[in-house]
Each structure stands twice: as C-alpha cells, then as structure tokens.
Motif scaffolding. Structure first.
Motif, short mmCIF file in Angstrom:
data_model
loop_
_atom_site.label_atom_id
_atom_site.label_comp_id
_atom_site.label_asym_id
_atom_site.label_seq_id
_atom_site.Cartn_x
_atom_site.Cartn_y
_atom_site.Cartn_z
N ALA A 1 -23.28 20.15 -18.56
CA ALA A 1 -22.15 19.89 -19.45
C ALA A 1 -20.93 20.69 -19.01
N TYR A 2 -21.15 21.96 -18.63
CA TYR A 2 -20.04 22.77 -18.13
C TYR A 2 -19.49 22.20 -16.82
N LYS A 3 -20.37 21.75 -15.95
CA LYS A 3 -19.92 21.14 -14.71
C LYS A 3 -19.07 19.90 -14.98
N GLN A 4 -19.51 19.10 -15.96
CA GLN A 4 -18.76 17.90 -16.31
C GLN A 4 -17.38 18.27 -16.88
N PHE A 5 -17.35 19.28 -17.72
CA PHE A 5 -16.09 19.74 -18.29
C PHE A 5 -15.12 20.18 -17.19
N LEU A 6 -15.59 20.99 -16.28
CA LEU A 6 -14.74 21.50 -15.21
C LEU A 6 -14.30 20.40 -14.24
N SER A 7 -15.21 19.49 -13.94
CA SER A 7 -14.88 18.43 -12.97
C SER A 7 -13.90 17.42 -13.53
N SER A 8 -13.76 17.38 -14.84
CA SER A 8 -12.83 16.41 -15.45
C SER A 8 -11.39 16.91 -15.49
N ALA A 9 -11.16 18.18 -15.10
CA ALA A 9 -9.84 18.79 -15.19
C ALA A 9 -9.08 18.68 -13.87
N CYS A 10 -7.77 18.68 -13.98
CA CYS A 10 -6.93 18.70 -12.78
C CYS A 10 -6.95 20.07 -12.11
N LYS A 11 -7.04 21.11 -12.92
CA LYS A 11 -7.16 22.46 -12.38
C LYS A 11 -8.06 23.29 -13.28
N CYS A 12 -8.63 24.34 -12.73
CA CYS A 12 -9.59 25.16 -13.45
C CYS A 12 -9.24 26.64 -13.28
N CYS A 13 -9.62 27.42 -14.27
CA CYS A 13 -9.48 28.87 -14.20
C CYS A 13 -10.74 29.47 -14.80
N ILE A 14 -11.50 30.22 -13.99
CA ILE A 14 -12.82 30.66 -14.42
C ILE A 14 -13.07 32.13 -14.08
#
Length: 444
Positions: A199-212
């Motif tokens: 679910a976290y992978k899906q959330f991150l992959s759906s974004a244009c950019k990520c900050c983690i």
C-alpha cells in the motif's frame, strides 16, 4: 448523474459532520464554493462552528435533512441503515463514504499528501505554515489558525492522509511525504506485512515527487526517485531553548543553514526537515525559514495546558514509539524549566493496540517517568479484554485510577469516585487518544 469537480454551488450533505475528519471536508468544500448541509447525533464544537458559518445542521439524524442535495458524504461509523442513507437512496442522491469522497474531492487538486504511523499531523501543520497560500486539511487543530482546515480557495492543498483505513491511496498525491512506515492498524491489511508495505509502495508510486525518511527500515529498501532525508546525516547541531516557557528546537539541515521550529525533540527536527525539503522546490529557503516560525504546535501534541508550579501537558501519543519520543521531549522541557519530577498519566488506547505492542508499552516508560498513573483502557468500540495490567506493569509501581479531574491548578486522581491523591507540582503529561484530553482540561 456525473458530479462536477469545480464544487461551485454543488449541494453536499455530510452525515456525521461533527467528527474532525468529516467536518474538515465540509469546511474545505465550503471554501471551494459548495453549498454544505450536515447532520449528527449530538451538538459539538465542530457543529457549533459550522452553524456560525451559516451551515444548516440537523440534530439528530432525520430524513428531513435530505432535500435536493447533489451528493451525500458520510463518516466511517455511519451504518447502511442510517435513516438519511436510506432517504438518499429513495431520492436517488449519490452516497459516498469519506474514503470514497477523497478521490472525488482531491482528484483535480495539487495535493501535498503526508502519511506515516507517527508525526503526520505535526508535519502537515508545519507544511501548512510554510505554505500559507495553500488550502489544508489536517487531522488535528493547528494553533496557527485554530482549526484543522485552512479554509481558502486554492488549487494547492496540504492534506494529512490516513493509512489506517487505506484512504491515503485516494489522496491523489502530487507530492507524497512519508515520515515513517512502522506497522500500525494492521487489521486493515489482514495482518499481512506484504499487503501493508505494498500500500505504501502504491501511494509513493502514484505521486509526481516523493519526500521520505530513509532511516525508516522499510523506506530505506525502496529504489525510487525521491527527496531522501537521512536524519542522522542531514540534521546537525540540534539544540533547545525556551522562549516565554514555550519550547523551540534549533537545528541545521544539510547545507541549507539553520532553522527554528516550535516543539522539542529529534522527531520535531525530523518532521520539520521533511516539510522543508518537500517545500524547497516551491519557495526560497529564506521564505521557508520565515514561514516555519508561524507553526505554534497543534492541539493534543505536546499541548501545554498550564504552566507554573504544576506544568500540565496533553499529548496524543498512543503507541510506544510516540510515547518514548514525547517523554524524551518532556525531559528536555523538564531540564530547561528546572522542574525535575515527571508524572505520566497514561490512558491505553484500544485493547488490540495494547496487545499488539505489549512489549513496547512495557519498556517505553523506563526512562523519563518518575511516577506512572494508569487509567482504564479506552475501548474505542472494541469488546473488553481481561488484561492483568498490575502484573504487566508492576515494575513501575503504578497508581491505577478510574479517572482524573482538573481542580483549579491541580489534578485529582479518583478511584470509585473518591480522590485518592492530588498532583500539585512537577510536570504532568497525559498520554492517549481517548477522552483523557477532556479529563485533563476539566471538561469531563
């Protein structure tokens, strides 16, 4: 019918409008031009506020609340046999749960979506302070503007996403910010870590950019393009000061210079750093540095209710990781104020959480807790489970009470409706996500 996405003059009815999540959506959509009505079983602070804004609210639920609305949105606790749900079906009005509604509401917005097991409310409020021209929907009231919603019309929004029911997957992130991915709310993921992390992978992959935060064990394993914060390497020279007895953390971030933010603790610097880095492509560093100073904390997160001989702090921490971080911050506060005794008042939240994290709870009071007071478990709708709390926490010699009550500048401990002790000095911190916040304030 096909619902339009510009919200202007769209008539939306909210069932359970008194809850913080649903009231937040109602406030936000009203600011976008929608015509809002609502209902709930009882009056509360949110319904009173919405009434003051001219929102018609029906107490209790009634089929008469449904007239010619275009859409009904309801909170998670509303059952299919609710009288207004049934009336909407008769009238042919589309009905969405809050989770379903998020995709509709956020679908055409530029969303800075923040999630994680810990720190998401604080990070969201910090980012909202940095972006005062953005709308915002946060899971707690920020003291900057006294609400969980920044009610302005904007294409941009800071949104606190919720992984507890997988609704973060409907938040349409432009920028996905993850503070950590410690397993929590596993009942929503069939107690399967693979489902949880996917679910976290899906959330991150759906974004244009990520900050983690790449010092989280799971986030560290991901091979994705992102703004990656390594707290131990990127955050330096953390120090703490009191200004008018209010806590501030000062730190340096990478080569960006020094920053100051309300609150105490390494976790405070971490949350602020994620907000700073997520905002850095949008604003100058100096603007970010200046705007971050508008953050003044959020309700129920290191919420200083009283100062003086007895300092009283309310904190939402209800997981061992959160409790430890809060108590570390309380110790810093204690040292700077010269109040040496730390009294912890803990209201365990949910039997399932207590049992799932029992070893962590047994250890999290080992430091920075001079006296432990334990309230009954806040059931949160769960069936009661017999747990021998006295045996499990015997090493702390805790005091077990039925409730607490604020009396003037003191806290009374009650058992069988009798005061067994009064706390008059030191630093008392209440921990929990139940009604302890109202007990600490003398409201219950």
């Amino acid at each position: 019918m096909t619902l339009k996405k510009n919200f202007n003059n769209l008539k939306i009815h909210f069932i359970g409008i008194g809850g913080i999540g649903i009231s937040g959506l109602a406030k936000y959509l009203k600011a976008q031009g929608a015509e809002i009505t609502g209902s709930d079983i009882a009056e509360g602070s949110a319904t009173k506020y919405l009434r003051s804004m001219g929102v018609p609210i029906t107490i209790p639920h009634s089929q008469d609340a449904l007239k010619d609305q275009d859409l009904v949105i309801h909170s998670a606790i509303i059952k299919p046999d609710n009288i207004e749900i049934l009336q909407a079906a008769k009238k042919g009005i589309p009905v969405l749960s809050r989770k379903e509604a998020l995709e509709f509401i956020l679908g055409n917005k530029r969303v800075f979506s923040i999630c994680g097991a810990h720190g998401k409310s604080t990070t969201s409020a910090m980012l909202s302070a940095i972006f005062p021209h953005f709308g915002a929907i946060i899971g707690a009231d920020t003291k900057e503007y006294g609400s969980n919603v920044r009610e302005i019309e904007s294409q941009n929004i800071v949104f606190e996403a919720d992984e507890s029911d997988k609704s973060f997957l409907n938040s349409n992130p432009y920028c996905a910010i993850v503070t950590n991915a410690e397993p929590e709310h596993m009942e929503s993921y069939n107690y399967d870590l693979d489902i949880f992390y996917d679910a976290y992978k899906q959330f991150l992959s759906s974004a244009c950019k990520c900050c983690i935060n790449i010092e989280d064990p799971f986030l560290a394993t991901l091979n994705l393009e992102a703004i990656k914060l390594s707290p131990s390497e990127d955050i330096k020279n953390i120090s703490y000061i009191l200004r008018d007895d209010e806590p501030y953390t000062q730190f340096e971030l990478r080569d960006l210079g020094a920053f100051e933010v309300w609150g105490f603790g390494e976790h405070t610097a971490l949350n602020a750093s994620l907000a700073i880095l997520a905002a850095s492509p949008e604003l100058s560093i100096q603007t970010i540095r200046d705007n971050l100073k508008n953050f003044k904390g959020i309700k129920k997160r290191f919420d200083i209710l009283q100062k003086g001989r007895l300092t009283l702090i309310d904190d939402y921490a209800h997981h061992p990781t959160e409790i430890k971080a809060t108590l570390d911050a309380v110790k810093i506060y204690s040292n700077l104020k010269g109040q040496n005794k730390i009294i912890v008042i803990w209201q365990p939240h949910k039997y399932s959480r207590l049992l799932d994290n029992l070893e962590g709870f047994q250890k999290c009071f080992e430091q920075n807790c001079d006296e432990l007071i334990i309230l009954p478990v806040w059931k949160a709708g769960e069936k009661e489970v017999l747990i021998d709390m006295k045996k499990l926490f015997n090493q702390y010699r805790p005091i077990f009470v039925d409730k607490i009550h604020k009396q003037g500048n003191q806290i009374a401990l009650l058992s069988q409706n009798k005061i067994i002790k009064t706390i008059e000095e030191g630093i008392a911190v209440g921990l929990g996500a139940g009604d302890i916040t109202y007990q600490l304030r003398g409201e219950k």
